[in-house]
Motif scaffolding. Structure first.
Motif, PDB file in Angstrom:
ATOM      1  N   VAL A 236      -6.192   6.978  -2.074  1.00  0.00           N
ATOM      2  CA  VAL A 236      -4.891   6.248  -1.821  1.00  0.00           C
ATOM      3  C   VAL A 236      -3.888   6.819  -2.847  1.00  0.00           C
ATOM      4  N   LYS A 237      -4.207   6.738  -4.018  1.00  0.00           N
ATOM      5  CA  LYS A 237      -3.257   7.480  -5.167  1.00  0.00           C
ATOM      6  C   LYS A 237      -2.834   9.021  -4.796  1.00  0.00           C
ATOM      7  N   ASP A 244       5.026   7.788   1.907  1.00  0.00           N
ATOM      8  CA  ASP A 244       5.649   6.434   1.447  1.00  0.00           C
ATOM      9  C   ASP A 244       4.781   5.238   1.605  1.00  0.00           C
ATOM     10  N   ARG A 245       3.743   5.086   2.687  1.00  0.00           N
ATOM     11  CA  ARG A 245       3.214   3.990   2.669  1.00  0.00           C
ATOM     12  C   ARG A 245       1.966   4.404   3.457  1.00  0.00           C
ATOM     13  N   GLU A 260      -2.150  -2.642   2.654  1.00  0.00           N
ATOM     14  CA  GLU A 260      -0.801  -1.626   2.780  1.00  0.00           C
ATOM     15  C   GLU A 260      -0.391  -1.803   1.305  1.00  0.00           C
ATOM     16  N   ILE A 261      -0.122  -0.430   0.967  1.00  0.00           N
ATOM     17  CA  ILE A 261       0.901  -0.211  -0.282  1.00  0.00           C
ATOM     18  C   ILE A 261       1.785   0.746   0.087  1.00  0.00           C
ATOM     19  N   THR A 262       2.906   0.558  -0.472  1.00  0.00           N
ATOM     20  CA  THR A 262       4.169   1.586  -0.493  1.00  0.00           C
ATOM     21  C   THR A 262       4.418   2.326  -1.787  1.00  0.00           C
ATOM     22  N   SER A 562      -9.225  11.730   5.916  1.00  0.00           N
ATOM     23  CA  SER A 562      -8.591  11.038   7.028  1.00  0.00           C
ATOM     24  C   SER A 562      -9.395   9.458   6.923  1.00  0.00           C
ATOM     25  N   PRO A 563      -9.205   9.067   5.637  1.00  0.00           N
ATOM     26  CA  PRO A 563      -9.705   7.754   5.634  1.00  0.00           C
ATOM     27  C   PRO A 563      -8.739   6.538   5.821  1.00  0.00           C
ATOM     28  N   PHE A 564      -7.421   6.878   5.974  1.00  0.00           N
ATOM     29  CA  PHE A 564      -6.366   5.853   6.200  1.00  0.00           C
ATOM     30  C   PHE A 564      -5.837   5.652   7.578  1.00  0.00           C
ATOM     31  N   ALA A 565      -5.517   4.512   7.867  1.00  0.00           N
ATOM     32  CA  ALA A 565      -5.117   4.199   9.215  1.00  0.00           C
ATOM     33  C   ALA A 565      -3.514   4.820   9.206  1.00  0.00           C
TER      34      ALA A 565
END
Length: 565
Positions: A236-237, A244-245, A260-262, A562-565
């Motif tokens: 994530v970092k 941005d998100r 979710e984190i922005t 590719s671990p994120f939606a």
């Protein structure tokens, strides 16, 4: 062969200065970045690097990383039946890097220049040297990381007469140095930093945000779940450096969580850390008696310097965009290679004098007489102020506090507080006084001599007799002494380290097991991949094993990225 090493908190690198300039050597997986991670397998054998990093997910109780933060302390980590200090763990990493260098060149490594944070204190520098000794290598010099960064950028060749600032935000430390290049001399004017601030701390901000919002008790998670959470938050970092998100999907404690984190929220939540970033920058500029407009360039290095929240802060503070065209993960190692080439007097390099500064104030503890029989103890009397250019030698005079005193005890401290209780005790030296000595005859001249490798020599001369006592600070609290080093060498010699030629296969197995634990949706396929690879290993067909391993590594890399939606 003289090599340059960046012994980092998160990753370590090794190289030398070759005929075409600085070159970094790949590890057994073909990567120049070797994770600074150690793990013991089920047979008690040591794994280093990528295999150890991935085993932290599946075998967290027998794996460890980020141990650079513990250098210079007596902290011990239990892995299996063994207890390891930071020096031991670092020695395993150094041995692996040395093996990579020798495999790449076919030459025997004889010496090494190892980079260290400029703000490393006496104990941490000695611990780094001891790690080199435990790894069986002569550490020719400890090179401050910002100086190494300047060498990597080649500033010594194109910025004569200029002053610049280097900001090094790594995995566990933050360094600031202001340097000037003039007529073949690279001089450090000021250093500051924070040895407990790095990418790890920004990672913990994300973890704390997640568990708070998801109402998860960190203490209730298993070690494997904690390792999974850490791995996904690192992703994530990293992703927040370009997006941005980010939306994270993760399974913990039998529940599926979507979070979710922005990037903007990450910045707001990291404000206390960003304030800690500001303080050393302001302090270094103030100590160097400069303003931001006096700086010709701003250089960013260290993996965590990629974070936009860091870059924006620096640009606002210093009024310009920083240089980042040298790979931030590789800059320090490349600079160490240049320094190794200078040490070997490579004809392609111009002679360059590298000066440095003392990162901390050094002095002694004293008592103060306030008259009328009032006396207070525990005061700090500086002899070498921080950011004085080294090598340096200075002296101050002290005397007994009463007649007929039999000795003067000189306690040597490192730190910036006026009270010794808030500083670090480095050692003590006793000066014996003759019987019936008057205070006026008890004057002792105390000289501190500090060299470029951070070795402090203390000399105390009793002026009335000419007698001299000397202390070379070797037995710093928290650092191994000579007998303990010999004992550690014997103990480490009995521990088996996997041969370099098996490391790539072990790393792929560890990565398969880690991804299997992470991805419930892919388990049947991953199980098949693992069993097929193990069958190929049994065949001992090296060419076939190499082909299958490369295919697997490519497929696993695609899953990891590719671990994120």
């Amino acid at each position: 062969m003289i090599i340059g090493i960046d012994l980092g908190t998160t990753h370590s690198l090794v190289g030398r200065f070759g005929k075409d300039g600085p070159e970094l050597f790949p590890n057994a997986q073909g990567e120049v970045l070797t994770p600074s991670a150690i793990s013991l397998d089920d047979q008690g054998n040591v794994l280093v690097g990528a295999a150890a990093r991935d085993r932290a997910m599946t075998h967290p109780e027998s794996s460890v990383s980020t141990f650079k933060r513990w250098m210079g302390t007596s902290r011990e980590t239990r892995l299996g039946s063994h207890g390891f200090r930071a020096e031991d763990l670092s020695a395993f990493v150094l041995k692996s890097l040395i093996a990579d260098a020798e495999a790449a060149t076919g030459e025997k490594v004889t010496e090494a220049i190892i980079s260290v944070p400029a703000y490393f204190g006496d104990a941490q520098r000695k611990a780094t040297r001891i790690a080199g000794e435990l790894a069986g290598i002569k550490v020719e010099r400890l090179l401050n990381e910002p100086t190494a960064a300047a060498l990597a950028y080649g500033l010594q060749e194109r910025m004569d007469g200029a002053t610049f600032i280097v900001l090094d935000l790594g995995g566990g430390t933050f360094d600031v140095s202001i340097l000037e290049i003039f007529d073949g001399v690279m001089q450090v004017h000021a250093s500051a930093g924070d040895n407990r601030l790095g990418g790890e701390d920004f990672l913990h901000v994300l973890i704390d945000l997640f568990v708070t919002e998801m109402k998860i008790d960190l203490n209730a998670l298993t070690r494997a779940e904690l390792a999974l959470l850490r791995t996904r938050m690192e992703q994530v970092k990293s992703a927040l450096s370009t997006k941005d998100r980010i939306t994270l999907d993760i399974d913990l404690q039998g529940k599926h969580h979507i979070w979710e984190i922005t990037e903007a929220r990450f910045q707001r939540s990291s404000e206390s850390l960003l304030q800690r970033v500001r303080a050393p920058i302001e302090r270094a500029i103030r100590d160097a008696k400069l303003s931001p407009s006096d700086l010709a360039e701003v250089i960013l290095v260290g993996g965590a310097s990629r974070m936009p929240i860091f870059t924006r802060l620096v640009a606002r503070m210093l009024g310009r965009l920083p240089l980042r065209h040298v790979h931030p993960d590789e800059a320090i190692a490349l600079g160490a290679c240049v320094a190794a080439g200078m040490k070997a007097r490579n004809e392609a390099l111009e002679e360059m004098v590298l000066t440095d500064v003392c990162p901390y104030t050094l002095g002694v503890g004293v008592s103060r007489d306030h008259g009328n029989g009032r006396r207070t103890e525990g005061h700090f009397s500086p002899i070498l102020e921080r950011n004085c250019t080294v090598p340096v030698s200075r002296s101050e005079s002290f005397n007994a506090i009463e007649d007929n005193q039999r000795e003067i005890l000189l306690e040597v401290y490192q730190g910036e507080s006026p009270r010794v209780s808030n500083n670090v005790l480095l050692g003590a030296l006793s000066v014996k006084l003759p019987p019936r000595t008057k205070v006026a005859d008890s004057v002792v001249d105390v000289r501190f001599t500090y060299d470029v490798n951070g070795v402090l020599q203390v000399e105390a001369k009793l002026l009335s007799t000419g007698n001299v006592e000397e202390l070379i600070l070797q037995n710093t609290p928290g650092v191994l002494n000579e007998d303990e080093v010999r004992a550690r060498l014997a103990e480490l010699a009995s521990i088996k380290v996997h041969p370099r030629e098996t490391q790539a296969n072990l790393a792929t197995i560890a990565r398969l097991e880690r991804v299997y634990e992470e991805r419930l949706d892919l388990r049947p396929m991953l199980d098949e991949w693992l069993s097929t690879f193990m069958a190929h290993l049994e065949s001992q067909d090296l060419a076939q094993i190499d082909r299958v391993r490369r295919e697997l590594d490519g497929a696993l890399a695609e899953i990891d990225t590719s671990p994120f939606a």
